[in-house]
Design a protein around this motif. Structure first.
Motif, short mmCIF file in Angstrom:
data_model
loop_
_atom_site.label_atom_id
_atom_site.label_comp_id
_atom_site.label_asym_id
_atom_site.label_seq_id
_atom_site.Cartn_x
_atom_site.Cartn_y
_atom_site.Cartn_z
N TYR A 167 49.64 32.28 41.50
CA TYR A 167 49.08 33.44 42.20
C TYR A 167 47.63 33.71 41.82
CZ TYR A 167 48.79 38.02 44.35
OH TYR A 167 48.40 39.08 45.13
N PHE A 168 47.31 33.50 40.53
CA PHE A 168 45.97 33.88 40.07
C PHE A 168 44.98 32.71 40.02
CE2 PHE A 168 48.39 37.56 38.60
CZ PHE A 168 47.58 38.59 39.06
N ASN A 169 45.44 31.49 40.20
CA ASN A 169 44.49 30.38 40.33
C ASN A 169 44.02 30.32 41.77
OD1 ASN A 169 44.15 29.09 37.78
ND2 ASN A 169 46.24 28.32 37.92
N VAL A 170 42.92 30.97 42.02
CA VAL A 170 42.49 31.14 43.42
C VAL A 170 41.11 30.54 43.67
CG1 VAL A 170 43.85 33.20 43.94
CG2 VAL A 170 41.63 33.46 42.86
N TYR A 171 40.90 30.23 44.91
CA TYR A 171 39.58 29.81 45.40
C TYR A 171 39.15 30.89 46.39
CZ TYR A 171 41.72 25.48 43.83
OH TYR A 171 42.38 24.53 43.09
N ILE A 172 37.99 31.46 46.13
CA ILE A 172 37.52 32.54 46.99
C ILE A 172 36.22 32.11 47.67
CG2 ILE A 172 36.76 34.96 47.04
CD1 ILE A 172 38.39 35.33 44.43
N VAL A 173 36.20 32.31 48.97
CA VAL A 173 34.96 32.07 49.72
C VAL A 173 34.50 33.42 50.23
CG1 VAL A 173 33.91 30.91 51.70
CG2 VAL A 173 35.74 29.77 50.43
N THR A 174 33.32 33.84 49.83
CA THR A 174 32.75 35.09 50.35
C THR A 174 31.63 34.74 51.32
OG1 THR A 174 30.98 35.42 48.73
CG2 THR A 174 33.19 36.10 48.08
N ASP A 175 31.01 35.75 51.89
CA ASP A 175 29.91 35.47 52.83
C ASP A 175 28.65 35.00 52.10
OD1 ASP A 175 29.57 37.89 51.64
OD2 ASP A 175 29.06 38.99 53.47
N GLU A 176 28.69 35.00 50.75
CA GLU A 176 27.52 34.57 49.99
C GLU A 176 27.76 33.35 49.10
OE1 GLU A 176 25.94 37.86 47.78
OE2 GLU A 176 25.82 39.11 49.57
N ARG A 177 29.01 33.21 48.62
CA ARG A 177 29.25 32.14 47.65
C ARG A 177 30.69 31.67 47.64
NH1 ARG A 177 29.67 35.54 42.12
NH2 ARG A 177 30.08 37.53 43.11
N VAL A 178 30.91 30.68 46.80
CA VAL A 178 32.24 30.11 46.60
C VAL A 178 32.61 30.35 45.13
CG1 VAL A 178 33.54 27.96 46.60
CG2 VAL A 178 31.81 28.33 48.32
N VAL A 179 33.81 30.86 44.90
CA VAL A 179 34.25 31.17 43.53
C VAL A 179 35.56 30.44 43.25
CG1 VAL A 179 34.83 33.01 41.90
CG2 VAL A 179 33.20 33.47 43.74
N ASP A 180 35.63 29.82 42.09
CA ASP A 180 36.85 29.11 41.68
C ASP A 180 37.33 29.71 40.36
OD1 ASP A 180 38.84 27.40 41.01
OD2 ASP A 180 37.59 25.61 40.82
N THR A 181 38.53 30.29 40.37
CA THR A 181 39.10 30.87 39.14
C THR A 181 40.27 30.01 38.68
OG1 THR A 181 38.55 33.04 40.02
CG2 THR A 181 40.01 33.00 38.13
N ASP A 182 40.14 29.47 37.48
CA ASP A 182 41.22 28.62 36.93
C ASP A 182 41.74 29.23 35.64
OD1 ASP A 182 41.14 26.56 38.86
OD2 ASP A 182 39.30 25.81 37.95
N TRP A 183 43.05 29.37 35.58
CA TRP A 183 43.72 29.80 34.33
C TRP A 183 44.43 28.57 33.78
CZ3 TRP A 183 43.35 34.68 32.22
CH2 TRP A 183 42.77 35.65 33.03
N TYR A 184 43.96 28.12 32.64
CA TYR A 184 44.57 26.92 32.07
C TYR A 184 45.72 27.25 31.12
CZ TYR A 184 40.61 24.44 34.00
OH TYR A 184 39.69 23.91 34.87
N SER A 185 45.62 28.38 30.46
CA SER A 185 46.70 28.79 29.56
C SER A 185 46.67 30.30 29.46
CB SER A 185 46.52 28.16 28.17
OG SER A 185 45.42 28.76 27.53
N VAL A 186 47.46 30.81 28.56
CA VAL A 186 47.56 32.26 28.41
C VAL A 186 46.20 32.86 28.02
CG1 VAL A 186 48.64 34.06 27.00
CG2 VAL A 186 49.99 32.16 27.82
N ILE A 187 45.42 32.12 27.26
CA ILE A 187 44.17 32.70 26.75
C ILE A 187 42.91 32.05 27.29
CG2 ILE A 187 45.07 33.67 24.59
CD1 ILE A 187 44.17 31.00 23.28
N TYR A 188 43.03 30.94 28.03
CA TYR A 188 41.83 30.24 28.47
C TYR A 188 41.70 30.27 29.99
CZ TYR A 188 38.37 26.59 29.13
OH TYR A 188 37.25 25.91 29.51
N ARG A 189 40.57 30.75 30.45
CA ARG A 189 40.30 30.75 31.88
C ARG A 189 38.87 30.27 32.15
NH1 ARG A 189 39.42 36.42 31.09
NH2 ARG A 189 37.28 36.97 31.63
N LYS A 190 38.65 29.81 33.36
CA LYS A 190 37.31 29.33 33.73
C LYS A 190 37.00 29.86 35.13
CE LYS A 190 34.89 25.04 34.66
NZ LYS A 190 35.13 23.65 35.02
#
Lengths: 78, 238
Positions: B145-168
């Motif tokens: 649910y929270f590993n998402v790819y977001i496209v806005t009218d200005e940019r592209v955002v990639d949210t990756d959760w690799y583990s409980v404490i590490y995200r990028k």
């Protein structure tokens, strides 16, 4: 060797005592993990805010409560 | 099967296809067999058609969605997750974990080899097993649910959760995008229409790989359209 010392040594080799201790430690770690999940859902909800996030927060809290109850049951039942 | 999307820009609403340049104008010598002017849906209309509800993997112009670092005037165009079918392995595993005690105890009863364990221990173990299964499924759902790819009218955002404490979290402006391609490989990907969208960016901006998202061609098409719009804005401002 005195009888008290023998009883103490035989008590150390009581399998069920070790099983109970191991189970308690295991469930304790599990409870800590459930609290980490609550924190994680909170962090995730700060990064991405949707209408579903409050429900997920509630689910994570219920999950932690269930694990807490399990810990109490392990203390009572085993 | 890999597809490269053409740079044809579709207007934002339903519109008419203009006549081709080599076709004669209405004022010129008329041809009796001219094809009727057709109406085609825009990319936005297509996106809205395939967009889902609250727990969807493909949301176009979602309402009530925002993300950390979003600017005031920024609008979310696409909210993408991996296709739901990619969750099948952990869903099947969870079902197997739920059913395992039934089969195990049935087998032990049939063979008469039930271990002489205290009732309290058995109860605690069964509770632990089922709660563990719930935790496993819940964690997998959260990562999906929270590993998402977001496209806005200005940019592209990639949210990756690799583990409980590490995200990028990485992002790149639409203007920095140089090339977009979509890839579909495998039978499942073809049947359920999911694949990868690869976004190459200029300079030090990170490249993006939208992995196993639904309708990859449509996503690539929309990004191409946005690139062109941004290009036109840049030309206009000069």
């Amino acid at each position: 060797m005195t009888p008290d010392a023998l009883n103490l040594i035989s008590g150390l080799f009581n399998v069920w005592l070790w099983v109970k201790l191991f189970s308690l430690v295991l469930v304790l770690f599990y409870f800590v993990l459930s609290l980490v999940i609550v924190r994680q859902v909170d962090l995730m909800g700060q990064i991405l805010k949707t209408e579903v996030v409050p429900a997920l927060r509630t689910a994570s809290l219920l999950h932690a409560a269930a694990v807490g109850i399990l810990f109490i049951l392990v203390v009572i039942l085993i | 099967m890999a597809g490269r999307i053409s740079l044809n820009t579709n207007p934002k609403t339903e519109t008419e296809i203009p006549p081709a340049k080599n076709q004669p104008s209405k004022t010129g010598p008329a041809k009796p067999d001219l094809a009727p002017v057709a109406s085609v849906p825009s990319v936005d209309t297509e996106l809205r058609d395939v967009s889902g509800g609250k727990l969807t993997a493909f949301a176009a112009f979602p309402v009530g969605v925002s993300f950390s670092g979003e600017e005031d005037k920024e609008k979310v165009v696409l909210l993408l997750r991996q296709h739901p079918i990619t969750n099948l392995p952990w869903i099947l595993a969870s079902i197997a974990f739920l059913l395992l005690p039934f089969f195990l105890f049935s087998a032990l009863l049939l063979t008469g080899t039930v271990p002489p364990l205290p009732t309290g221990f058995k109860m605690a173990f069964i509770l632990f097993w089922y709660l563990g299964t719930v935790t496993y499924a819940f964690l997998n759902f959260l990562y999906w649910y929270f590993n998402v790819y977001i496209v806005t009218d200005e940019r592209v955002v990639d949210t990756d959760w690799y583990s409980v404490i590490y995200r990028k979290v990485s992002s790149a402006l639409i203007t920095k995008i140089q090339d977009i391609s979509s890839t579909q490989s495998g039978v499942f990907a073809g049947i359920f229409d999911y694949g990868d969208v690869n976004i190459e960016t200029a300079g030090e901006e990170p490249n993006f790989d939208f992995s196993r998202v639904a309708h990859p061609q449509l996503v690539a098409k929309k990004l191409e359209e946005m690139m062109q719009d941004e290009g036109h804005k840049g030309e206009d401002s000069l």
